[in-house]
Design an enzyme around this catalytic site. Structure first.
Site: not given
Length: 690
Positions: A142, A338, A444, A450, A431, A249, A140, A428, A144
Site C-alpha cells: 500500500k 495497515k 525575525c 540577521c 541577531c 507506480y 501488494e 531572534c 504512501d
C-alpha cells in the site's frame, strides 16, 4: 488493440553513441525522420530504466539524445504530440481545474488488526457461498503517496487527475506529463482506451537528495516523501514539477477496452504497455497467507526505496469481485492491512530555535536518542510556537516521537512533564531583533541584518531558480563566509582570483570559472533578479508578474502596497511582505551595495490599448494557444488577466474542462462568458492580431 513498432532495431538503441551532424545541415524531412527515431529510442530507454530497472545507457548519453530531440523539434517546429520532450513542462497555470473521473476512485476499508482481516475473509466467503470458483488473494504494497488517475486514448497520454473526493479531482495533466515514469505513448499491443490508477511518490533516496538541495538553496525541506509528492503535483508551474524527482507506480485499471480475468493479470499486462509496477507482490491461497505477506513486508519496509503504510489484499478473480460489488465508499473485495505507527518514548533535553532564509523561526527539540522504527532519532520538529503551546511541551518532558510519513521525526504527545511549556523567545536568537508573529508562525524581521538570513540569502541568490550561479553551492558559500570573503550578495562581485585560489580545494582555474559565472549575472532579467532577492512570499511566478507590471526594478522597489495589489493575484499579505522587505534598513543598504554591481534589465512589453481597462478571467484549456499565451495577449493590448472572478471582471473565457467555481462566480456576479471562438471574434472586432 494497436501495436507500436519494435524499437530494438532503432539505431539509437543499437548504438546510442552515434554522433550527430550539425542541426543546420539537415533539411526538414531528415530532421523529422531523425526526431521520430530519437523519440522511439528515448521511449525504449525509459522503459528499460523505469519498468525493467535494467538500463542499457548512461545518464549522460540519455541526456544527449533528449537534448538533440529537443533541438530538432525547436529548430524545425515539429509536432510534439506524444513526444518525450513534453516532460520539460508547459507554461504555468492560474489554478488547478476540477475534472470528473472516468469511474469512481474508492478508498479501502482498513485496519491494523489481524482479526479484522480475518473477518474480511469471512464476509467474502459468506457473500460468495454460492460461487464455484476458487478464492485466492492478490497481495501488494500500500503505497504512501498520492493516488492519480491517468488516461490514454489510442496509446497517447491524454490527462491525469488526483483522487480528490473519489468522483472529481484536480486536473494535473501537465504536471504528471513531466514525470519520466509516465510514458507519453504506450508500448506493445495497447488498448484503444485505458484509464489506470497509479501512486505518485518520491523515492526515499531521491527525496533525501532533493531535501538536501532545498536546504542548500535556503528553502524549507519537505516533511516527508508523501508531502513532497502531494505538494509537487499541486504546483501551478509544471516546470517546477519537472525538476523534482517524482515517479509513479501503477496498480489498477479503472476502465479499458481491454478485459481482465484476474487482478494478478493486470500486473502482468501493465509493464507490457510501458507502465511501471512493483514486483513486491504475491498471490496467496488463503487469508493466512495474506497476513504472512503483510508481516514480511513490515519486516522489509526499511529496505524499500518507497514508503508504504501497509498492504492491500484483493480477491484475485475479477468475476468474484463483480459479485461482491462495493459500498458507496469502498469495494467489498479488497482490504488494507495497515502497519502500526512508528513511535518511541524519550526525553526532551533542550529546545533550540532555528532561523530560516525568510526569517521564519522554527523550534526543534533535542532528544535523548531513541530508536523509532529502526532509525535513531535525536532531533524532532516542534513546528511553531502554537504547536509548542498545544502540546504543552517543555525541557525535561517525556514525549512520544513519531516519524511522520516514516521520515521527519515529530513530537506527537507529552507523556509526562510539568504543567508549563517552553517559552518561545521574543527576540531572534541570531541577531536579537524583536520577533514578529503571523498567525501560528514567528519571524525575525531583520532581513540582511540577521546573520542566519544573510548567509541563506547568498545561497538562494545563486540557485537555479534565481540567477543560476552553478559553481556556488551551499558548501562553497559556507566556505566563503567562513573565510570572511563574503557577507552579502554584493561581495560576490568583488571576489578576486587570488583570494579564491588560496582557499582549500580551489585552484586558479576553478576560481576563474566561478568569477566568470558571477560576472554573467551583472545584467540579469528583472524577473530573475526579483526571484534572486528572496523576497518573502515572492516566488518565480509572482516575480514575473511584478516585472511585467512595473518593468523597472526601482518601480517595484518604490511601489506602494496599493500599487502592488494591482498586480494579478498579489493580495494584501504579499504586498505587505514586499513593502516590509524593501523598507528594512539593513536590506535597503545591502540592495544599494548590490546595485553598484548589478543592473537589472528593464522588462520590455509592447502594449496596445484595444482592450484598455477590461478584465478577463480564463478557465479550462484553449485549442489555438495556451492559456498563458492568451493572458499575455490580453495584457499586451491594455487588458487585465486575473485568476479569479469578481464584480470587476468583464469576461470569463471558458475553454475545455473548465472549473465549476469560476463559472458559478460568474453567474453570481453577472459576468458574461465567452467560448474560445467568441474570444477570438471579440479580439478580431477590436483589431487585435493573433
Amino acid at each position: 488493440m494497436e501495436r507500436e513498432q519494435d524499437p530494438t532495431d532503432n539505431q539509437y538503441v543499437r548504438d546510442p553513441d552515434t554522433e550527430f551532424e550539425p542541426v543546420e545541415q539537415l533539411d526538414e524531412s531528415a530532421a523529422r525522420e531523425q526526431a521520430q527515431t530519437l523519440r522511439e529510442a528515448i521511449r525504449y530507454h525509459d522503459y528499460r530504466y523505469y519498468v525493467e530497472a535494467d538500463p542499457v545507457i548512461g545518464d549522460r548519453r540519455y541526456d544527449a539524445l533528449f537534448e538533440r530531440l529537443l533541438a530538432l523539434e525547436t529548430e524545425f517546429d515539429l509536432d510534439t504530440e506524444g513526444s518525450p520532450t513534453q516532460r520539460v513542462g508547459a507554461e504555468p497555470l492560474d489554478e488547478l481545474e476540477t475534472v470528473e473521473h472516468v469511474d469512481v476512485m474508492r478508498s479501502l476499508d482498513q485496519s491494523g488488526d489481524a482479526e479484522d482481516v480475518r473477518e474480511f475473509d469471512e464476509r467474502v466467503r459468506s457473500d460468495l457461498a454460492d460461487w464455484n470458483g476458487e478464492i485466492e488473494y492478490f497481495c501488494e504494497p500500500k503505497f504512501d503517496g498520492l493516488s492519480v488517475e491517468i488516461v490514454y486514448e489510442d496509446g497517447i497520454y491524454q490527462r491525469a487527475a488526483t483522487r480528490g473526493d473519489g468522483e472529481r479531482g484536480d486536473d494535473v495533466t501537465e504536471q504528471v506529463r513531466t514525470i519520466p515514469a509516465v510514458p507519453e505513448r504506450l508500448r506493445g499491443e495497447y488498448p484503444d482506451f485505458l484509464a489506470v490508477r497509479g501512486e505518485a511518490l518520491m523515492p526515499r533516496e531521491a527525496f533525501q537528495q532533493h531535501n538536501r538541495e532545498r536546504v542548500e538553496a535556503g528553502k524549507e525541506p519537505f516533511a516527508n516523501p508523501r508531502n513532497a509528492a502531494a505538494g509537487t503535483l499541486r504546483q501551478l508551474d509544471p516546470r517546477v514539477v519537472a525538476e523534482r524527482p517524482l515517479t509513479v507506480y501503477f496498480f489498477d485499471v479503472i476502465d479499458s477496452t481491454a478485459t481482465f480475468d484476474r487482478t494478478s493479470e493486470i500486473y502482468d499486462r501493465l509493464p507490457e504497455w510501458g507502465l511501471r509496477v512493483t514486483d513486491r507482490v504475491e498471490l496467496v491461497d488463503d487469508i493466512e497467507g495474506a497476513i504472512s505477506y503483510r508481516d514480511e513486508m513490515l519486516a522489509e519496509r526499511d529496505d524499500l526505496d518507497f514508503d508504504i503504510d501497509g498492504t492491500v489484499i484483493s480477491v484475485d478473480d475479477r468475476d468474484a469481485c463483480e459479485r461482491l460489488g462495493a459500498t458507496a465508499r469502498a469495494p467489498r473485495w479488497a482490504f488494507a492491512y495497515k502497519f502500526p505507527a512508528r513511535s518511541g518514548e524519550t526525553t526532551v533535553r533542550d529546545i533550540i530555535v532555528q532561523v530560516g532564509r525568510t526569517g521564519r523561526l522554527t523550534p526543534v527539540a533535542l532528544l535523548d536518542p531513541v530508536d523509532v522504527g529502526g532509525v535513531t532519532v535525536s532531533r524532532a520538529s516542534l513546528h511553531n510556537p502554537e504547536e509548542i503551546a498545544r502540546l504543552g511541551v517543555g525541557i525535561g518532558d517525556t514525549v512520544r516521537v513519531e516519524r511522520a510519513g516514516d521520515v521527519i521525526p515529530d513530537v506527537s504527545e507529552v507523556l509526562d512533564g510539568d504543567d508549563g511549556h517552553f517559552e518561545f523567545p521574543d527576540r531572534c536568537p541570531e541577531c536579537g531583533s524583536e520577533v514578529q508573529r503571523d498567525g501560528p508562525l514567528a519571524f525575525c524581521p531583520a532581513g540582511f541584518g540577521c546573520p542566519a538570513q544573510r548567509e541563506q540569502a547568498i545561497e538562494h541568490y545563486a540557485t537555479r531558480d534565481a540567477l543560476d550561479i552553478e559553481g556556488l553551492g551551499g558548501q562553497r558559500v559556507e566556505q566563503l563566509i567562513s573565510a570572511g570573503l563574503v557577507e552579502e550578495p554584493a561581495d560576490l562581485y568583488e571576489l578576486t582570483v587570488e583570494e579564491l585560489a588560496e582557499l582549500e580545494g580551489w585552484g586558479e582555474r576553478s576560481a576563474e570559472n566561478l568569477l566568470a559565472e558571477i560576472d554573467d549575472t551583472r545584467e540579469p532579467p528583472l524577473a530573475e533578479f526579483l526571484t534572486a532577492l528572496g523576497i518573502p512570499d515572492v516566488g518565480q511566478t509572482t516575480a514575473r508578474a511584478l516585472a511585467a507590471e512595473f518593468e523597472r526594478f526601482e518601480a517595484v522597489r518604490e511601489a506602494s502596497a496599493e500599487q502592488l495589489q494591482t498586480v494579478p493575484d498579489v493580495g494584501p499579505k504579499v504586498a505587505a511582505s514586499i513593502r516590509a522587505f524593501f523598507e528594512n534598513e539593513e536590506t535597503a543598504a545591502a540592495l544599494d551595495r548590490l546595485l553598484e554591481h548589478v543592473e537589472p534589465q528593464e522588462t520590455e512589453i509592447e502594449r496596445g490599448d484595444a482592450l484598455d481597462g477590461e478584465t478577463f478571467v480564463f478557465t479550462g484549456s484553449l485549442d489555438e494557444m495556451t492559456r498563458s499565451e492568451a493572458q499575455d495577449l490580453v495584457e499586451s493590448h491594455g487588458g487585465n488577466a486575473t485568476g479569479s472572478v469578481s464584480g470587476n471582471t468583464d469576461y470569463l473565457v471558458v475553454g475545455e474542462n473548465p472549473g465549476q467555481t469560476k463559472r458559478d462566480d460568474a453567474d453570481a456576479e453577472g459576468v458574461p462568458t465567452l467560448t474560445e471562438t467568441e474570444l477570438y471574434d471579440l479580439l478580431d472586432d477590436r483589431g487585435v492580431e493573433r
